[in-house]
Design an enzyme around this catalytic site. Structure first.
Site, mmCIF file in Angstrom:
data_model
loop_
_atom_site.group_PDB
_atom_site.id
_atom_site.type_symbol
_atom_site.label_atom_id
_atom_site.label_comp_id
_atom_site.label_asym_id
_atom_site.label_seq_id
_atom_site.Cartn_x
_atom_site.Cartn_y
_atom_site.Cartn_z
ATOM 1 N N GLU A 189 15.116 10.009 -7.363
ATOM 2 C CA GLU A 189 15.949 8.848 -7.039
ATOM 3 C C GLU A 189 17.397 9.310 -7.049
ATOM 4 O OE1 GLU A 189 15.449 5.064 -9.007
ATOM 5 O OE2 GLU A 189 13.299 5.404 -9.240
ATOM 6 N N GLU B 1 10.968 6.294 -15.197
ATOM 7 C CA GLU B 1 12.082 6.031 -16.130
ATOM 8 C C GLU B 1 11.606 5.495 -17.472
ATOM 9 O OE1 GLU B 1 15.151 3.725 -14.135
ATOM 10 O OE2 GLU B 1 15.640 5.408 -12.835
HETATM 11 O O1 AHR Z 1 15.891 2.304 -7.054
HETATM 12 C C1 AHR Z 1 16.161 1.169 -7.822
HETATM 13 C C2 AHR Z 1 15.738 1.338 -9.269
HETATM 14 O O2 AHR Z 1 16.555 2.302 -9.881
HETATM 15 C C3 AHR Z 1 14.345 1.851 -9.519
HETATM 16 O O3 AHR Z 1 13.394 0.849 -9.511
HETATM 17 C C4 AHR Z 1 14.457 2.447 -10.887
HETATM 18 O O4 AHR Z 1 13.548 3.492 -11.085
HETATM 19 C C5 AHR Z 1 15.899 2.878 -10.984
HETATM 20 O O5 AHR Z 1 16.489 2.433 -12.149
#
Ligand code: AHR
Length: 499
Positions: free
Chosen positions: A287, A168
């Site tokens: 994610e 990110e």
């Molecule tokens: O999964 C929780 C968080 O969400 C992770 O650390 C990040 O990559 C995202 O913002």
């Protein structure tokens, strides 16, 4: 609805059923690792958790972050435990003891029968730390870092195949946040160095943190301009929540996910055209999940504690339906989505929960994840669906019937995953399956509940599936009922003829 053997989307890459363990909250400490726990093995790995992970048949787990990786020194987590430093972990403002690190995680993954997707720090660090890490992990021996691994007790290289170039990096919250040009340059150069050490690896370039980022999709276009010929995948991240308690609108959020995927595909293909490239970049949705229940309670957490209960969302029945639809969406795009990670796996926005020193249990979202992972292997098919539709606050023309279809040729099995988004009415389905001659319904699993907010705890599993779904085979078709507000799996198998 019509399903035909020949309407193929793609061979499903099993890695779309991946997950994620970050050094965050109780994912590692108290989750997968708890020496002294009654089920812990000699490495401190909780066997009750490993059993549940194996049940899910998770093919790959992303590690060690997440936001955490952007200020992580991987060297802190290898070698004798007594020498490992305690650090301020800046992403989640906790103390990291470094009791678990790369080698222990590889051991855990082996025990859980899964592969590892390794993320590298492109926040505070760069090419040098990354090339040392891959030399440590993947080079057989005879050099400084590979021999150090051997000294640490790991004679054979870990041979990690899939690597994420940071996490990110478009997000202002990220330690070492970068502009698209800054990230594109460092990612391309790091990719080159990693591949020089091990040409067999696959690399993921960071896409946007979510589709609402102001820089989306310019971020994808600019960064891919730098990384296109050096990487294999671009990442997508997305979390949803039912903040306004509008269930009809909430269940439609997988349409937003669908749109996000389509936009990223278009952006990748635009850069492909611009570069006159022969190569296609695929998607790593590394994610995804529901995340909102724990937002307020997390504000109360005392900074710099060790493994506090962060991001411990307690999932409801309606969350499970959206998760089912998100999995359907991934399957419908399995021609381009080749990796996906439910974030996360244990305790932190997770299908599996534990008590420190106590038991482990399945959250509501465990079930659609379990069935889709176990039975969603083979070829994704493109069904022709006619469904009544509704409008909600943010979406128009939302089909009440959300479905994906998988044909497992090896097992002679046809599997239909379906969500009925209607809050009040059952859906009567009539599915033309004439190309699957000799197939019969063997199972219709239903996840249903009168209470949208029903949850599971260690003592009380309110949300669990049953196999009393009503689907029957008639000549050339399956007729069935998808109960109101439910997730379903209808499984057909070719019947063996006894001569
Ligand atoms: O999964 C929780 C968080 O969400 C992770 O650390 C990040 O990559 C995202 O913002």
């Amino acid at each position: 609805m019509l399903i035909d053997k020949e309407f193929k989307i793609a061979e499903i890459d099993k890695r779309i059923y991946g997950s994620f363990i970050e050094h965050l909250g109780r994912a590692v400490y108290g989750g997968i690792y708890e020496p002294g726990h009654s089920t812990a093995d000699e490495n401190g790995f909780r066997q009750d958790v490993i059993e549940l992970v194996k049940e899910l048949q998770v093919p790959i787990v992303r590690y060690p972050g997440g936001n955490m990786v952007s200020a992580y020194n991987w060297e802190d987590g290898v070698g004798p435990r007594e020498n490992r430093p305690k650090r301020l972990e800046l992403a989640w403002r906790v103390t990291e003891t470094n009791e678990m690190g790369t080698n222990e995680f590889m051991d855990w993954a082996k025990a859980a029968n899964t592969d590892v997707m390794m993320a590298i720090n492109l926040g505070t660090r760069g090419i040098d730390a990354a090339r040392n890490l891959i030399e440590y992990c993947n080079h057989p021996g005879g050099t400084y870092w590979s021999d150090l691994r051997r000294e640490h007790g790991y004679e054979n290289p870990h041979n990690i195949k899939t690597w994420c170039l940071g996490n990110e990096m478009d997000g202002p919250w990220q330690v070492g946040h970068k502009t698209a040009n800054e990230y594109g340059r460092i990612a391309a150069e790091t990719a080159k160095a990693l591949r020089l050490v091990d040409p067999s690896i696959e690399l993921v370039s960071c896409g946007s943190s979510n589709s609402n980022m102001p820089t989306f999709p310019e971020w994808e276009a600019t960064t891919l301009d730098h990384t296109y010929e050096h990487v294999d995948y671009i990442s997508l991240h997305q979390y949803y929540g039912n903040r306004n308690n509008d269930t009809a609108n909430y269940l439609a959020k997988s349409l937003d996910m669908d749109n996000f995927i389509k936009t990223v595909i278009s952006t990748c293909d635009y850069i492909k055209a611009k570069k006159r490239s022969k190569k296609t970049i695929n998607l790593s949705f590394d994610e995804w999940n529901v995340w909102f229940h724990s937002n307020e309670q997390d504000k109360q957490i005392e900074p710099w504690t060790v493994a506090p209960p962060q991001l411990e969302d307690v999932y409801t029945f309606e969350d499970a339906l959206l998760v089912g639809s998100m999995l359907n969406t991934m399957l419908k795009h399995s021609d381009r989505v080749k990796v996906a990670c439910m974030a996360q796996l244990v305790n932190v926005i997770a299908p599996i929960m534990t008590e420190n020193g106590g038991g482990a249990w399945k959250q509501t979202i465990f079930y659609p994840y379990y069935y889709t992972s176990v039975y969603g292997r083979g070829t994704a098919l493109n069904p022709i669906v006619q469904s009544p539709k509704y409008d909600s606050k943010d979406f128009t023309d939302v089909p009440y019937l959300d479905t994906s279809v998988v044909y497992n040729e090896k097992k002679d099995e046809l599997v239909i995953f379906a969500v009925n988004r209607h809050l009040e009415n059952d859906l009567h389905v009539n599915i033309d399956v004439r190309s699957f001659e000799g197939f019969e319904v063997v199972e219709h699993v239903v996840l249903e509940n009168e209470d949208a907010k029903a949850t599971n705890t260690l003592e009380n599993e309110q949300v669990k599936p049953h196999s009393n779904g009503q689907s029957y085979k008639e000549v050339g078709k399956v007729v069935g009922i998808l109960p109101k507000f439910s997730w379903n799996m209808i499984r057909l198998q070719k019947q063996k003829i006894n001569k």
